[in-house]
Each structure stands twice: as C-alpha cells, then as structure tokens.
Scaffold this active site. Structure first.
Site, PDB file in Angstrom:
ATOM      1  N   LYS A   1      47.975  31.992  54.430  1.00 52.50           N
ATOM      2  CA  LYS A   1      46.723  32.658  54.782  1.00 52.50           C
ATOM      3  C   LYS A   1      45.768  31.691  55.481  1.00 52.50           C
ATOM      4  O   LYS A   1      45.208  32.000  56.531  1.00 52.50           O
ATOM      5  CB  LYS A   1      46.053  33.240  53.530  1.00 52.50           C
ATOM      6  CG  LYS A   1      46.858  34.335  52.859  1.00 52.50           C
ATOM      7  CD  LYS A   1      46.130  34.952  51.687  1.00 52.50           C
ATOM      8  CE  LYS A   1      45.925  34.001  50.534  1.00 52.50           C
ATOM      9  NZ  LYS A   1      47.169  33.516  49.904  1.00 52.50           N
TER      10      LYS A   1
ATOM     11  N   GLY B   1      39.083  32.973  41.831  1.00 51.83           N
ATOM     12  CA  GLY B   1      39.798  33.768  42.811  1.00 51.83           C
ATOM     13  C   GLY B   1      39.316  33.597  44.236  1.00 51.83           C
ATOM     14  O   GLY B   1      40.105  33.546  45.178  1.00 51.83           O
ATOM     15  N   GLN B   2      38.009  33.495  44.407  1.00 48.78           N
ATOM     16  CA  GLN B   2      37.445  33.498  45.748  1.00 48.78           C
ATOM     17  C   GLN B   2      36.924  32.110  46.143  1.00 48.78           C
ATOM     18  O   GLN B   2      36.612  31.295  45.282  1.00 48.78           O
ATOM     19  CB  GLN B   2      36.301  34.521  45.826  1.00 48.78           C
ATOM     20  CG  GLN B   2      36.761  35.941  45.526  1.00 48.78           C
ATOM     21  CD  GLN B   2      35.645  36.948  45.686  1.00 48.78           C
ATOM     22  OE1 GLN B   2      35.405  37.456  46.766  1.00 48.78           O
ATOM     23  NE2 GLN B   2      34.944  37.237  44.606  1.00 48.78           N
TER      24      GLN B   2
ATOM     25  N   MET C   1      42.950  35.846  36.841  1.00 50.39           N
ATOM     26  CA  MET C   1      42.587  37.228  36.527  1.00 50.39           C
ATOM     27  C   MET C   1      43.289  37.829  35.310  1.00 50.39           C
ATOM     28  O   MET C   1      42.781  38.747  34.693  1.00 50.39           O
ATOM     29  CB  MET C   1      42.850  38.129  37.738  1.00 50.39           C
ATOM     30  CG  MET C   1      42.055  37.763  38.953  1.00 50.39           C
ATOM     31  SD  MET C   1      40.328  37.533  38.571  1.00 50.39           S
ATOM     32  CE  MET C   1      40.005  36.099  39.559  1.00 50.39           C
TER      33      MET C   1
ATOM     34  N   CYS D   1      35.802  39.357  38.885  1.00 51.11           N
ATOM     35  CA  CYS D   1      36.930  38.430  38.735  1.00 51.11           C
ATOM     36  C   CYS D   1      36.644  37.249  37.818  1.00 51.11           C
ATOM     37  O   CYS D   1      37.538  36.802  37.110  1.00 51.11           O
ATOM     38  CB  CYS D   1      37.430  37.957  40.096  1.00 51.11           C
ATOM     39  SG  CYS D   1      36.259  37.057  41.088  1.00 51.11           S
ATOM     40  N   MET D   2      35.439  36.726  37.832  1.00 52.15           N
ATOM     41  CA  MET D   2      35.212  35.471  37.114  1.00 52.15           C
ATOM     42  C   MET D   2      34.244  35.569  35.933  1.00 52.15           C
ATOM     43  O   MET D   2      34.047  34.601  35.218  1.00 52.15           O
ATOM     44  CB  MET D   2      34.657  34.409  38.074  1.00 52.15           C
ATOM     45  CG  MET D   2      35.571  34.092  39.224  1.00 52.15           C
ATOM     46  SD  MET D   2      37.297  33.870  38.766  1.00 52.15           S
ATOM     47  CE  MET D   2      37.163  32.567  37.568  1.00 52.15           C
TER      48      MET D   2
END
Lengths: 795, 134
Positions: free
Chosen positions: A80, A374-375, A337, A170-171
């Site tokens: 990615k 996650g981000q 997650m 998510c967090m």
C-alpha cells in the site's frame, strides 16, 4: 493444436519460473534521474509509521521508496505504502467544491460560495438549535495540525464538545486500557522491543496483513533467533500464524477467559515476579484495592480445562503459552482490533496488561504490552491532540477543571468557554444526527474529514437516514458512500500535497514535507478549517489561514506543542525545524530541543519526566528518588499500575439457534479500510477485488456451499450477499468477511453490531451472530467497485 | 564459506541462463501455435480481474511455493508488487521496483548494470538466509 489459457501458462511455467527468479543477465535497467527530487515523509496508511521518501518529477509524485534511516521500517514498505502515490493523479479525484441543489444533483461552486454557504448554515444551526447542533467527525488519517485545528475551532470557538473521530471505532479500548492500568494513554515501550523480545504474543491481530512492516520485524526476529517463541491467539489461523510456534484458537470474545487462565497458570507455577508486583502494582476492581492473594483466588476459577470448554482453546496450549510468556525473560504482546473492537475491549486490554505486570514483563528491554494502532495518525492526531468528545490536547479530560482552565488560557479565550461536559461519542453522535424536522435528533449538521462513515459505521441501516437528512459537509479526495449522502463536498489535498505531522503507534511523530501542489482546486484541510473559522468570526482563534500549508501547519504545531508542553505527552522539543531535520521523527516525551526522545516510559534514566520540573509541578507529582520504575500518572499518586479483577463476560451477541454463526470482519493486506484509495491502484485492486465470506469446509458442506457460491449473511440488523471462500482458516462456526468492498450488497457493516464498550464506547465490530443461506451458484459479480459518479445514489 | 556460496550461485545462474534461452524459445512457439497474444506489456494473456496467485498457484506451483517460504511470501509482497499489473507487467522487475523497499542497497549498488535479482533471488532468498543462520 488447441490449448486453453491455463494450459498455455502451465506449458510456459518453466520459462516463467526462470525469468521470475531472475537468473538471466538483464538489459540495463537502472534509470538515473528518474525523479527530480526525493522528499522525506511518512506513509499514508496504517499506524506503523513507515518513513518514506516521495519521488517527484515534473511537479508530480511518481514514486515512493522507504527511508532506510526510519526507526519504524528501516526502509521496507508494504504494497500500500509503496504504491500510494498512484491515487494522487487518479481521474476520480474530487476537483472542485460542490453543493447539492434542490433537484438532488451536485453543482460546482467556487470556494467562496461553498465556504460562505457552510459557515452560514453552521451559524444558522448554532443560533436556532444551540452550540451542540453542529458536529465534527474526523479521522486518524488527518494530520495532527488539522485535527488540532478542528478541535480548537469546535471546543474553543463554538464552545462545543461535539467532536469525534474514527479512532473511537478502533483505538478507544486501547486508550481505556492504558489509562485504567497505567494512568496514561499509549504504550510504555517501542517497536525496538521486538528485536529484544524472546516471546512475542500476537493477539487479536492479523499482523502480517494489517501491519506488514511490523510483522516483517517479528519475522526477522524469529528467523534470526529460532528460539524466540511466537504465540498467536486468534479465531482465524491467518498468515500471521505461519511463523507461530503456538496457536491459541478461540471463539470471538472468549479470550478474556484464556488470559485469566494464563494468569492462573503463571501464579500456580510461581512464575510471577513478586518483587515487581510488590513494588509497582496494586490489585483493584475499580472500587477497592486488594491483596495479590485475592487476585490469585479470583483467577483460580479459570482452570485450563474449563476454559477450553468455554473458548475451544486447547488447555495444553494455554499452559504452554503461560509458560513461554512468563519464563522467556522478555515477552512482548502486540494487538489491535481483535481486542479493541469489543464490548469488553477495555477489559481485554487490562487483562493483557495484567499478564505483563504479574510477570514483570514491562519497563525492560524486549518486554512490553503494545497496542498497534490502525491508522497513521490516530495516536498523534486524535488521541494526543484530544480530538474526541471527552478530551482536550494532551489527552486530558474536558471534565478536568484545571486542565480546561489551562487550555482556555493558552488559547486566549474567556474562562468558561470550553464546555465541561463531554459531547456525544461516535455512535451516539450518529444516532443523534438528523433533519430539522426530527425533534429527536439534536445534531443537525456535521462536518466529516478523511473518513467514510456511510460505509464504515457498524449497523449502517440505523445511521444512514440521519446522515442523509442532516446538513452534511464532507472533506475527501474521492467520491465515497458518504459523499452520496452529503450536501456539500469539499475537495481535499492528499498528504503529499500539503505536508504535516503523523504520530504513529510508538509515540513517534514524523513530519512529511509538502511535495507537490494539490490538483485542480483541492485544498488542505487546515486551510478549509481556518476559512470556516474566519467566516464565523473566529479568525483570531485560528490565525493560520494563509495559502501556504506548511506555514499554517507550523503555526498550528508550534501552538499545540506549547499547550501540551508540561504534559507526560510533551513534544515541546520536537520543533518543526527539528522534525524537518530528523530522519526518523521523535518519540515523546521530548521536553526540550536537546532531548533525543523516549524509547521507554516510566523508567528512570530513560524517561525524562522523572526530572521534568514543569511536569512535576503542574501535575503535583513527587517521584521517590530511589524509584527505578514509577507509573507517575497513577491517579492515586502512588506510582503503581493496576492489576484488574475483571469478571468474564461474553460478547453482546453470541450465536443461537436462529443465528448460529459468529461473524468477524477484518482487513486484507492490499486493501485499506473502505477501499476508496486502494481500490483505485490497479496492481492491488486485483488482489481481493471484492468482498467474500470465508466458511469452514465442515459448515460449507452442511449448507451445500462450495467456493464461488453466493451466500446470504444475515444478522438481526442487516444482510450481505457475498461469494463464498471455503477454507480452514477459521474454526468451524466462524465466518470472516473483509470490509473493504464498496458494492452495496457486499457492504458487511450493515450486518455488524453497534453495541459499544461501556467504558471506551467502541463498537463491537468484531463479533456478530449471523445465519447463512446459499443463494445461488457462482455468478459474475462486479469487481473493483468504486463510487465514481458524485451524483450516484446510496444504493 | 561465503566464496563457495557465491561460486555455487554463479554456476546456478549460468545453468539457468541457458535454460531460460531454451524455454523462451519454447514459450514463443507454444504461444504462436495457440494463437494466444501476449498483452502489450508482455504478460502471456489477459490477467482479467484475477489476483496473480489465483492462476499461478496451480500453474507455477514451484515458484509459488518458493515465494510462500520467502521473506516476501511471509510479509505479503505478492506477485503484482514486483511484477506489476497487466498494464505494466515486468517479468523481471526493474531495480527501481526493488528500490521501494531496498533503497539503501539500490543506492550502494556498485553493479548498476545488473538487475538486483541477478544475485538476490527474490522468491527464495530467505531460505538461503535461514540456512546461514543455522
């Protein structure tokens, strides 16, 4: 001679093999000067925080390479990050501001028209319905400067805490876990612990696909040192388990019992670190404090055999995992997650921390309890700047009178401007969003940035109408499911078209320099925020409204680091100039420009907060001079971490006769979130070009399903129809669907559960009870679906 | 030890070069007979909307298996990452492709006329490394 395509390829396999392994002498392939310049930055995708160099030629980004000096990735990139630049010049980029007209179609507008319109609508709603009628919903993919600016505009300008962001999805449970156990958010250690760990426990994380560069480090650690033990605890035997020595299969949501059982075995075998426990921990249930014996008594009920019946995790595996974890000398847990997106996400985090605390596997090299974010900027941009409904910059609660007063003073606004009451968490915020004609929906307008809630929220059916009826402003780079519900769409600049800071999982902030100009009329979010502020009479509050995004970013960053100067999260020493020079960014706490940044927190000699007078004074901390390890953010001011007595509790929804399967969702390596970017990169769109449902062969046979058949997956909330992939990856009774597909019938989030963790308010994406039905044999379905028509309908 | 290894690699490379020469001819012949056109980029036939591995798992099993056990295989660096898409297929990835992850090595490469994969066999490099560690 007739030959099929497959036969042909097989016939030429030897040639392909030889060519592909690269043993022939090639023609000259080294092209000097294929770029004009390389610009330092960070990767756009997951929370690993890979350092990159962006290749620019003729004013366009044409290449990305890893930064070998980056301490996160050492030059390696996943597919990615490597190909991210391809989205920048995609023809689907949003080019101009657009306003939806009475006929339902969008019409191009000038920036002035669009911004005037947005500001006038926001003013109208504020006047008619109050300060909380307009909400902000941001993202862990916005830059730190952008999140800080929106947060300041809302909380300091509008006096509203209706500020949320997708990190809530998510967090939030990881935040809750860190704060309730250690007193302060974010990990104690760093990725560098991977190279020193002797046992690595991967739980609730398909690291190989979701954090591939972290997985590369784990893989390298294992390859270099085969004696290092890798334990994977997951309902699915994913690619991550390929390097594992031990797999702990569990039914979704039941792993709490496995963690307790591991603790029981550790205590029973006297593998505990008594000295660490006595000096640095306390046992609590949140109300009272107990002796360690009480904890031992509590976990006694989780004997491995009983836990096996509850979880399907073999008792022997639990015993082995406990032994390896406790006796390796340095154990590191990494999760994401699978632990967080649960109604007991905070508890799951606490129980992992428990294992580290009782074995002393914390605050020493190779030993850490590490949440993978996650981000790319959930930590730096949202958690640290406090861009959530209950926080202020420095990850301090809005309910804290002293900190509110501090922030008001720093922002130069009147005392009492910031609302002491938290706003609505994400699911409540979307549940409260609606049209003017609905008196039950107090939020009438929302601005979203860099996120796609119309595809990413769980139980979508419940929230779509509110988004459609409310006044919705969307800032993004492509048309999405959310722009289909929007009233105003504002074209955004991509990270490499504006620059700014990302803060990754390991407390590391890295600056990306602006590389090229945005295409057409796309603008940086920080400019958009500042222009809205200006039109709403708040120019003084957000003075960085110039066209030069790097100048604006620097002003916002400098102010942010000043506001949070004396916190345990301080980045005061990470000036913009320094971030430009540093090849690998800086890890907080970094209190001064001559401080190198912090590898490990709470350890004297490593953590600068032990001697940071400003911090100690501001937060009333006294650290004993003989304390080598001290959890200084402990709310009881005893420097201790909490070992939690958390009872076992199952998921909000478990399979029953009507809905007999567990559904769990996740990502695949090529696709990022809702696929709006990755599905537009040809090389990776072809990998997983559509969603699918993984079914165990035993279940497939019961339902007469073979790979390729179309299968209805249905919960109490919604349904999806997906092609089946029959595989032994998951255990029988567990289905898996990746959630990136934008095709309406395959958007699995219609099926997911929106029940939230009572502490973190994070929804239980990971667990739903569903039923399945074979719909048909294989049919040709549309691949690589992306929303291209801005006027297309949400259907 | 290292010298021996390099010598072995050179021998393997030379044998493989001659094999490539033979099989390239065979490939051309089969292609012509079958009437299957290579795509413009050189991939033998259309990739359609398929992930490379969907065909290559069966059709180039040996390569796939080598890849699966390599560092690239473990970390999900799949076929198309290096070999490209239908539009930009490269049977032998350019060094600029390798640069994406190995930029330091790219910069320090003293044999710039050679492809990285001449020495660093991308599909099974790890196996060789693991043996070294053992």
């Amino acid at each position: 001679m007739n030959i099929s395509r497959r036969q042909f390829i097989k016939a030429s396999a030897a040639a392909a093999t030889a060519a592909a392994i690269g043993v022939s002498v090639p023609k000259r392939s080294y092209a000097e000067g294929d770029v004009d310049k390389w610009v330092k930055g960070a990767c756009r995708f997951c929370g690993t925080g890979c350092g990159v160099y962006v290749g620019v030629k003729d004013g366009k980004v044409v290449s990305i390479k890893g930064n070998p000096k980056a301490k996160t990735n050492f030059g390696f990139l996943c597919v990615k990050g490597f190909l991210a630049y391809k989205v920048m010049n995609h023809p689907d980029r949003l080019k101009y501001p657009m306003i939806r007209q009475a006929d339902g179609k969008f019409k191009r507008a000038s920036w002035d028209e669009a911004l005037d319109y947005v500001a006038s609508k926001f003013k109208y709603f504020h006047e008619k319905y109050g300060k909380d009628a307009v909400a902000y919903y941001g993202s862990g993919q916005c830059l730190t400067e952008e999140s800080y600016t929106f947060n300041k505009l809302w909380k300091g300008g509008f006096g509203s805490n209706m500020v949320e962001g997708n990190p809530r999805l998510c967090m939030a449970s990881a935040v809750g876990g860190y704060i309730t156990t250690f007193g302060s958010d974010e990990p104690v250690g760093s990725y560098a612990d991977i190279e020193q760990a002797n046992c690595i426990f991967l739980v609730g994380s398909n690291t190989s696909e979701c954090h591939p560069i972290i997985f590369r480090r784990i893989m390298r650690r294992k390859l270099d040192n085969p004696g290092v033990k890798i334990i994977v605890c997951e309902p699915r035997k994913t690619n991550t388990a390929k390097i594992a020595d031990l797999w702990l299969p569990v039914d979704p949501g039941t792993d709490l019992a496995v963690f307790h059982s591991m603790a029981r075995e550790i205590i029973k075998n006297n593998w505990v670190d008594k000295a660490f426990i006595d000096k640095n921990t306390r046992v609590t249930d949140g109300k009272n404090t107990y002796s360690f014996e009480k904890y031992a008594e509590f976990v006694e009920q989780f004997d491995p055999e009983s836990v096996e019946k509850l979880t399907r995790c073999p008792a022997e595996n639990i015993r082995k995992a406990a032994e390896w974890f406790a006796t390796s000398g340095a154990s590191m847990t990494l999760w994401t997650m699978g632990l967080n997106q649960r109604t007991r996400g905070v508890w799951a985090n606490n129980l992992i921390h428990n294992l580290h605390l009782i074995t002393g596997n914390i605050c020493k090299p190779g030993a850490d309890s590490f949440s993978l974010t996650g981000q790319p900027n959930a930590c730096g941009g949202v958690r640290e700047t406090g861009t959530l409904c209950h926080l202020l910059p420095g990850t301090k609660p809005v309910t804290n009178d002293k900190w509110r007063a501090h922030v008001e003073k720093e922002w130069g606004i009147a005392p009492g401007t910031i609302d002491p009451k938290p706003g609505f968490h994400t699911m409540k915020m979307f549940d409260s969003l609606g049209g003017e004609d609905d008196p039950n929906k107090p939020i009438k307008a929302m601005l979203t940035s860099t996120t796609n809630p119309a595809q990413s929220l769980p139980n979508l059916n419940k929230y779509v109408k509110g988004m459609k009826d409310a006044f919705l402003v969307v800032i993004d780079i492509f048309p999405t499911r959310t722009t289909q519900l929007a009233d105003v769409v504002l074209p955004a600049a991509f990270i490499y078209e504006k620059g700014g800071v990302f803060g990754c999982s390991e407390r590391r902030s890295q600056l990306t320099e602006k590389c090229v100009e945005p295409p057409f009329e796309a603008k940086p979010d920080i400019w958009i925020a500042a222009q809205i502020a200006k039109r709403m009479g708040l120019e003084k509050l957000i003075p960085w409204n110039m066209d030069d995004s790097m100048k604006a970013n620097e002003m916002a960053w400098t102010e942010y680091t000043r506001v949070t100067k004396d916190t345990d999260h301080t980045l005061y020493g990470a000036t913009y100039d320094r971030l430009k020079r540093e090849p690998a960014g800086i890890q907080w706490p970094c209190p001064s420009v001559d401080h190198p940044g912090t590898y490990k927190r709470y350890v004297r000699g490593m953590d600068p907060m032990f001697d940071h007078k400003g911090f100690l004074a501001k937060f009333g901390k006294q650290i004993p001079s003989d304390a080598k390890v001290y959890f200084y953010m402990d709310s009881k001011n005893e420097g201790k971490a909490n070992i939690w007595l958390r009872p076992y509790k199952e998921a909000a929804e478990v399979p029953d006769a009507q809905y007999p399967f567990y559904l769990t969702t996740g990502r695949v390596i090529e696709q990022w979130h809702t696929g709006t970017m990755t599905m537009r990169i040809p090389e990776i769109a072809r990998a997983h070009p559509n969603g699918y449902v993984e079914i165990h062969p035993a279940d497939a046979s019961k339902y007469n399903i073979v790979t390729g058949d179309m299968v209805l997956v249905e919960s109490k909330r919604g349904k999806s129809v997906l092609p089946a992939v029959v595989t032994k990856t998951s255990m029988p009774g567990i289905l898996f669907v990746p959630w990136h597909d934008q095709a309406f019938d395959r958007m699995i989030n219609f099926v997911c559960n929106d029940a939230v963790d009572p502490g973190s308010k994070e929804p239980e994406f990971k667990i739903a009870a569903v039923r399945i039905q074979r719909v048909s044999g294989p049919v040709k379905i549309e691949d690589k679906v992306v929303i291209t028509d801005i006027n297309s309908a949400y259907s | 030890m290292k010298k021996g290894l390099i010598f072995s690699l050179i021998v393997v490379a030379l044998v493989a070069i001659s094999l490539v020469g033979c099989t390239m001819k065979a490939e051309k012949k089969v292609g012509q007979t079958a009437g299957i056109e290579k795509t413009e980029s050189g991939h033998p036939g259309s990739m359609e909307n398929l992930d490379c591995l969907q065909c290559h798992k069966d059709l180039t099993t040996e390569v796939t298996e080598q890849w699966e056990q390599s560092a690239h295989g473990f970390t999900g660096v799949k076929c198309q990452v290096c070999h490209g898409d239908e539009a930009n297929f490269q049977a032998k990835p350019k060094n600029e492709t390798c640069r994406g992850c190995h930029s330091d090595q790219f910069d320090k490469n003293i044999a710039k006329d050679l492809s990285c994969s001449t020495c660093h066999i991308a599909h099974n490099f790890t196996i060789h490394k693991v043996q070294q560690y053992r």
